[in-house]
Each structure stands twice: as C-alpha cells, then as structure tokens.
Design a protein around this motif. Sequence first.
Motif, mmCIF file in Angstrom:
data_model
loop_
_atom_site.group_PDB
_atom_site.id
_atom_site.type_symbol
_atom_site.label_atom_id
_atom_site.label_comp_id
_atom_site.label_asym_id
_atom_site.label_seq_id
_atom_site.Cartn_x
_atom_site.Cartn_y
_atom_site.Cartn_z
ATOM 1 N N MET A 123 0.818 -1.207 0.000
ATOM 2 C CA MET A 123 0.000 0.000 0.000
ATOM 3 C C MET A 123 0.855 1.262 0.000
ATOM 4 O O MET A 123 0.580 2.207 -0.745
ATOM 5 C CB MET A 123 -0.910 0.017 1.235
ATOM 6 C CG MET A 123 -1.971 -1.057 1.267
ATOM 7 S SD MET A 123 -2.816 -1.139 2.864
ATOM 8 C CE MET A 123 -3.661 0.432 2.879
ATOM 9 N N SER A 124 1.880 1.265 0.849
ATOM 10 C CA SER A 124 2.567 2.527 1.147
ATOM 11 C C SER A 124 4.052 2.545 0.815
ATOM 12 O O SER A 124 4.659 3.612 0.804
ATOM 13 C CB SER A 124 2.412 2.814 2.646
ATOM 14 O OG SER A 124 3.080 1.812 3.405
ATOM 15 N N GLY A 125 4.613 1.376 0.577
ATOM 16 C CA GLY A 125 6.060 1.301 0.401
ATOM 17 C C GLY A 125 6.816 1.196 1.707
ATOM 18 O O GLY A 125 8.042 0.996 1.709
ATOM 19 N N ALA A 126 6.110 1.317 2.833
ATOM 20 C CA ALA A 126 6.748 1.255 4.147
ATOM 21 C C ALA A 126 6.653 -0.162 4.699
ATOM 22 O O ALA A 126 5.564 -0.757 4.706
ATOM 23 C CB ALA A 126 6.082 2.227 5.109
ATOM 24 N N ARG A 127 7.764 -0.684 5.183
ATOM 25 C CA ARG A 127 7.801 -2.043 5.725
ATOM 26 C C ARG A 127 7.796 -1.982 7.255
ATOM 27 O O ARG A 127 8.770 -1.531 7.876
ATOM 28 C CB ARG A 127 9.035 -2.781 5.232
ATOM 29 C CG ARG A 127 9.071 -4.255 5.580
ATOM 30 C CD ARG A 127 10.224 -4.950 4.876
ATOM 31 N NE ARG A 127 10.280 -6.374 5.166
ATOM 32 C CZ ARG A 127 9.563 -7.303 4.525
ATOM 33 N NH1 ARG A 127 8.717 -6.926 3.564
ATOM 34 N NH2 ARG A 127 9.679 -8.578 4.833
ATOM 35 N N LEU A 128 6.685 -2.435 7.838
ATOM 36 C CA LEU A 128 6.589 -2.416 9.295
ATOM 37 C C LEU A 128 7.468 -3.525 9.877
ATOM 38 O O LEU A 128 7.412 -4.675 9.416
ATOM 39 C CB LEU A 128 5.137 -2.627 9.733
ATOM 40 C CG LEU A 128 4.088 -1.659 9.172
ATOM 41 C CD1 LEU A 128 2.733 -1.947 9.806
ATOM 42 C CD2 LEU A 128 4.499 -0.208 9.407
ATOM 43 N N PRO A 129 8.254 -3.214 10.895
ATOM 44 C CA PRO A 129 9.106 -4.244 11.496
ATOM 45 C C PRO A 129 8.279 -5.245 12.307
ATOM 46 O O PRO A 129 7.214 -4.924 12.832
ATOM 47 C CB PRO A 129 10.050 -3.448 12.397
ATOM 48 C CG PRO A 129 9.301 -2.201 12.717
ATOM 49 C CD PRO A 129 8.463 -1.891 11.513
ATOM 50 N N ILE A 130 8.769 -6.485 12.384
ATOM 51 C CA ILE A 130 8.160 -7.535 13.204
ATOM 52 C C ILE A 130 9.124 -7.863 14.341
ATOM 53 O O ILE A 130 10.301 -8.151 14.106
ATOM 54 C CB ILE A 130 7.868 -8.805 12.369
ATOM 55 C CG1 ILE A 130 6.866 -8.495 11.256
ATOM 56 C CG2 ILE A 130 7.336 -9.926 13.256
ATOM 57 C CD1 ILE A 130 6.591 -9.661 10.323
ATOM 58 N N VAL A 131 8.593 -7.813 15.560
ATOM 59 C CA VAL A 131 9.396 -8.068 16.746
ATOM 60 C C VAL A 131 8.733 -9.180 17.548
ATOM 61 O O VAL A 131 7.512 -9.191 17.720
ATOM 62 C CB VAL A 131 9.546 -6.795 17.607
ATOM 63 C CG1 VAL A 131 10.263 -7.108 18.914
ATOM 64 C CG2 VAL A 131 10.287 -5.720 16.824
ATOM 65 N N THR A 132 9.548 -10.110 18.039
ATOM 66 C CA THR A 132 9.042 -11.197 18.871
ATOM 67 C C THR A 132 9.001 -10.764 20.330
ATOM 68 O O THR A 132 9.959 -10.160 20.837
ATOM 69 C CB THR A 132 9.923 -12.450 18.727
ATOM 70 O OG1 THR A 132 9.947 -12.841 17.349
ATOM 71 C CG2 THR A 132 9.399 -13.592 19.574
ATOM 72 N N GLU A 133 7.895 -11.040 20.993
ATOM 73 C CA GLU A 133 7.786 -10.718 22.414
ATOM 74 C C GLU A 133 8.928 -11.364 23.189
ATOM 75 O O GLU A 133 9.281 -12.526 22.953
ATOM 76 C CB GLU A 133 6.440 -11.219 22.965
ATOM 77 C CG GLU A 133 5.321 -10.233 22.817
ATOM 78 C CD GLU A 133 4.113 -10.611 23.658
ATOM 79 O OE1 GLU A 133 3.511 -9.701 24.250
ATOM 80 O OE2 GLU A 133 3.749 -11.805 23.703
ATOM 81 N N GLY A 134 9.467 -10.599 24.135
ATOM 82 C CA GLY A 134 10.590 -11.096 24.923
ATOM 83 C C GLY A 134 11.922 -10.645 24.381
ATOM 84 O O GLY A 134 12.942 -10.767 25.054
ATOM 85 N N GLN A 135 11.929 -10.148 23.152
ATOM 86 C CA GLN A 135 13.146 -9.606 22.558
ATOM 87 C C GLN A 135 13.082 -8.079 22.606
ATOM 88 O O GLN A 135 11.990 -7.496 22.616
ATOM 89 C CB GLN A 135 13.306 -10.078 21.110
ATOM 90 C CG GLN A 135 13.495 -11.587 20.974
ATOM 91 C CD GLN A 135 13.670 -12.017 19.528
ATOM 92 O OE1 GLN A 135 13.496 -11.217 18.615
ATOM 93 N NE2 GLN A 135 14.005 -13.275 19.332
#
Length: 821
Positions: free
Chosen positions: A84-96
């Motif tokens: 949609m926007s060209g922006a890549r949302l980061p993915i973070v694992t809980e606990g990190q």
Amino acid sequence: MKQASMIQWARAALVLLAVAVPCATAAAADLTLVQNGRPNAVIVVPPEPPAPPPPANPKARVPPVAKSKWLRAAEAIQTYVEKMSGARLPIVTEGQPDETGMPVTIAVGHTRLAAAKGVKVPSGFKEVVGDPRVFEEEGFVIKTLGELVVVGGNSDGPYQGTLYAAYEFLERLGCRWYFPGDWGEVVPERQTVVFPETDLLSRPDFPIRQVSIGGWIPSTREERQQYDEWARKIKWTSEAFYPGCGDGFLAYLLPPNEYFESHPEFYALGKDGQPSVGRHRTLKYYENTTMLNLSNPDVFAESVKNLQAAFAGTGTSNVRRIVAPNGFGISPPDGAAFDHRPESRALNQNFDYPAYIHHPQTSEEFFGFAARLAREFPGKWVSTMAYAGREMPPQGVTLPPNVKVNYAPISSCVLHAGDDPSCWRRNETIAILRQWLKLTPHVDMYDYNPGFLLGSFVPERDVANFAINAKIYKQLGMKGLRSEGRKAFMQTWISYYVRGKLMWDVDADVAAIKRDFYTTFFGAEAGPHVQAWWDACEAALGATTMHCHEDWLVNHIYTVPFTTRIRAHVEAARKSAMTPKQRGRFDAFALIADHLEAFAAMEEAEMNLDYAEAARQALRCEADKLKLIQTYSFFMGDVKRPDFTNGRAILYTNLAARTSGSAGTRVAAVPLAAKFRRDRFNEGVIGEWYLPSHDDQAWETKNTFYTWDAQDPPEDDKGHDYDGYGWYRFTVDVPRQQVGKPLKLYLGGVINEGWVWINGQYAGHRGWHLWWAGRGRLEMEVDATGKVKAGPNVVTVRVWNNAEIGGMLRRGFLWAPRAAK
C-alpha cells in the motif's frame, strides 16, 4: 457474535475511498500505521513454538519447520501494508528488545501484551466425538486500545483465527481479494495508512467453509497454491475437521485387490449378474468404482477387523486410505450403485423417487451398515455421503452420535432459492436437509458451484440464491458447506467471494458487498453498468418456471433478444472512465458478455437448423474462452468435452455434413411448431393417435426446439411440471425424387424415451435415458426408407417422461444419406 456491525463495515469502506486522497488525517482514536511513506507501527508476535526433536534415524528426511499461524498473519500485514505505502513495518518477537521506537503497536496472535490489556483472544480446541457443538470454538478479535491494536484469533488445532483476523484487519485498510491471485487483488496506494477505531469479536456462522477447485477443469500446482492462499484471505477453512469421505470409499473396507479372488461374494452384483468390481487402467481392480455386498454378514465382520487393525497401526490393508486419527469415511461409488443380488434386493425397502434417481433408494441398507460400524467404534467419527441413490434419509434407521453426513443434492434446482414457494425442487432440498438434521447434528452440504454441471459456462445465479440459502442453512443448524467448485470464474464470477462472506456471517449485506466490488474493480462510473449486466442475468434465471441444473436447458432464457438488450450495459460501461487496471478488467468482462451472446446466437442458429452457423458461433465461444484464459487462467481451462462448446462445434459440423455436405442432404425440416397432446392415461397407442386420419384439430401447439417444461405453465403452485406421455404430430413435405430412396429421420432430442410413426407406419424406438445423460444419448434417429410418399407426410412422435424435464427438443430433419462411393 457476528461480524462487524454495518457501521464498522461502512467505516472500512470509507477507508477504501481514501485511495484517491494523498494524505489521510487520523481521528483521535484511529491509529496511524504509516505516516508520509514511513513506518509508524511495529508488529509484535509471540515466540515461535519450539522445533520438534530430531528423528532417531539420522538418515531420515527432516521436513522443514512450518511457520506459526501468527507469524504468517504478521507477515501478511507487513506485506500488504508495504504494498500500500512502500513502508515495511518491522516484526518483533515478544521477549526480545524492541528498538524500533514506533509509537503504534500491532499485537498479532496470543500476546502477553493483549492479555495485559484484558483482551480475551478466542482459543481452545477440544474434539469430543459426537458432541453436537464440536468444531465451534473458532473466532477472532480486533481491538484498538490507545496506541495498541490487538489482532488475534483461535489458532489452536485446525483453526486459523489469527490469520483470518489479519486479513480482516487488511480489508479494513482497503485491501480486497475478489478472485485468486494478483488479478483479483485490489490494494490501495497511499502514503499515510490509518486504521480506524475498532472493537470487534467475530465468530463464524458455519464451522466448515470450503469450495474445492478440483476435478473437471484441471489446475496447476501454482494455481492450487494461489487458490489455497486466497481461501484463507476470504476466511474459508483449510481442514476437513471430520474424516474425509468421497465416492467409492466404502470398498476400501475390503479392497478388491486383496479380497475379490478369494471372496467374490463380498461384492455387489450388477444387472448382468456379474460382480460390480471396478477396473482401473493401472490397477487390476479399483475401490472407488466398486460396490460391496452389504447383505453379507461376513462383509461387516471383515470390515470391523480391518478397521481395528488400521487404528492399531498393525494392519497392511489398503483400508488405511480411508482412515484418519479421528475416524474414517465410507460412501458407495459415484452415481446410483445398486446390488442386484436376490438377498440384497430383498432387504431393499423400495423407496422410489424417480425425480432424484431412477431406481429405488439404498439409504436403509447403506446407512444401516454405517450405523452398525459407528457403534463398533464409538470414539471415532464415521463420515458418510447422502448422495444419488442414498440421498434420502433412511426410514427405520437410528444414527449414532458419531455419524457425520455430507449431504450432496446433485438433482437440486440452481435457478431458485430455498424460500421460493414455486420451486418444488429447492423446497424439497431444504426438507431433506431438515430430515437429515433430525437424525444427526453433524451434517454439512456438498453442493455444486458452478451449479450448471455440464455445458457452455454461461452466467449463473448463485450470488442471489446463496444470500437466501445461507440464512436457511444456518437456521436449520447445518455445520457448513464443502462445495465442489471448479476453475470456471467466467461462470461463477464473484460467487465464491460472496460465499466466503456469507459462510462467516449469514447476515452480511450482499448488496453492499456487490457495490463495493463493482465500483472498486471497475470504477465508480463503469461498475454500476457491469453490475446491471450480471444482475439482469440473475433476474432472468430466477424468473423462469424451469427447475434444472444444466445450462442447455436455459436456452429459452439466454436468447439473442435478451443478450442484445443487456448489451447496452456493456456499451455504457465501455464509455465510462476507468483506470488502466480497471479497463483491463472490463475487457475481460466484455469477453464474458460476448461469450454469452455467442451462446445465444449458437442456440438460435441450431433452432433454425443452420448448423454451419451454429458451429461458427460455438467456435466464437471457444475463441472468447481462450482469450479469457490468456487474461486470467482461473476463468476457465482449455478442456475439450462433447458437452462443451468445443464438442458442440464438432457436433454441428457433423450435422451440417448430413444436411448440406459430404454425408448427405436435407430433404425436409421438422417444423418449429407441431401439434401436441398430453396422454395422461396412456390411451394414445390404443386409440391410434399415430394414424394420419386421427383428428388432431383440438390438439395444442408446441415448439419442437424447447422441452415442454420450458413452454408450459406449472401444474401447481409448487412449480411441478407435467410428467407422463406426450404426443407430437407434424407434416414434412418430401419431393417425388426422394421417394423410395434411403432416408433417415433425425430428432435433436427426446426426453426420456421416444417412439416414431411415419404415415401411420411404426418407424422405431429409442430407449429411456436420463435427461442430463448428455446430448448424444438424447438424440433419436429412425429409418424412414419406404415409409414416405411424395408430398405431405404425417410424422407422429410419442414421448415418455416419467420425471423432471420432458418432451422433444432441438427440432430435427429428414435427410438422405449420400451413397458411399
């Protein structure tokens, strides 16, 4: 709880409209995920489950570890927000550590973050065999709380709740998946992405929601993968839940390759007195086309023994093919399998329903057998199919709570909905379903979509019908649908997409869904015109008094005047403003419209006995179809069958050769209008109605191209049509030079059985055939040599129709075969 309220749905639609707005401004409670092309949110997921321990055998193949359902959901959000926007949302694992510094958090799955905020995400999977409420724990939540949005669902066991939640989340951002693959996808482009305030708990109305894409139209591995991915996007289930069951699973209990040589008495007898053991091109015998002798007590005992061994893991029998950890599935072969052994016939209760199958039902024998097996295995499911010769609920049979029934109403009408009081066919489908649900709560439906099973791939009416039927199915308590689909989207159109919406929420606003599709896919100006074309097709089909499931029986609806009239919608859309992508989609739709016009022209040419023109129009249908395939492979497959237009082009070419070509010449045409009289009490033969001197002045007139069902008003308010004997009389003029020469009378079709007299002389008979057995089996031809005279000749045709569609059809002609050189 149901899907989002209409207010929430409307808000999501408004988000879609923001595609044209360069910059969106968030309301106080809305969340900005992307701001001016830059990420403004982080996606948080629970840790991945631990990898399974390595196998004891170091040489054993180790399958790749699949991603968790919540990680796949998170990646779907990440992928589409970036599209949609060209922006890549980061993915973070809980606990990190989260070093992104994003102000907005998207918590996907069962996160501690959601729990800390008091958000209860649906969870749990407890399969209790026989429990009426089994498989009903699925659901998901989407909830905004300050700078947090929780996107999670039940991902335990077979459930896909978190994945469904992710795609619902993306729909509310304007994404759409109307058809499988890129061609059917709409992703809005914007620099700022805002998610609206939402508080949603959603659970499906049907636990089982499937439409397969198998069989008739082959698909590639890539297409099947695209289809499976798309199925998740529109909230279809990927698991069968109950054990699988298909045609011919019954004989896997006693595989004929293991038993037939030593125990031929285990297998049913055909009409010819021989065991009905199926053959296969690579196997000696084939279970899926084999019927067991259910009257033999040893068949039951040996079946129990084989199943016990399979569940214990000690058996080597092919019975393992139908066994799952939670049970097994059994069903006789496709069609109307019947055991003609005297002892089996003695057990049959002779419940005969000619409008469904043309020999007595075998429901009592089969479901009695299945019930006994279910009692032997009370902790396992026994999946069965109520189809063809065992469609009717059995009389005097009690089903244990672990029996599951897959109801397959192949004979049902696809032109009318279940609430139409004038459609006896669809009303009886609902009544039969209601009876099955009295016997067991574990009932789902195996219906057919497309509903026109064989034919030319013309538009159907499933969207309008299913909008009504889904509510009826829900009210009755059905578990869901496992429909037989096909790669034929030029015919089914948005039916699968709409089914996805309605199988999740029967109260979904179909009118709003359609408006959203047409204006999004084709543009605000062109979309209403494209919708008007499809709506006109649906309305015309729904208005007929016919009850059928084959498109060659709606040729009195899809006519040249009708297709010419609705062409105005195509031309209005063509002149409308569209984006390049929308214009490409319109071009595909225009091919579908042209295909329907070619179908109507083909039928009209055949009605006029212009077979050369009919062949040209059939090839025009094929040309349109091939262009559609090149545009989007899911529209159709390049398959050749006698009943498809490619097969009809060959048929018309052959008929043209008989009438004006190498095979012969036409001497006279069967007139389009013939005298007609019903024969309710079978008096015609005794009364010699076939004699030229018989007084037919009081007879009515019938069109010889259409069945009598297509022409007559129904017999009652329920829509029943006349079944019985009918007589046609017409005159053909024979030139003097043809008298005494070899002549044949060809009739385009007779349903179900026919007899012919020429000038009072008996000319021949064609045996009984099911009305949807195929065009070739419905045709009739008799030798007219020596039976004609110069000038007018009286031809009389007696037709017997014991159920459903009946009469003469597709005219015909008297012809002189060309002498062999």
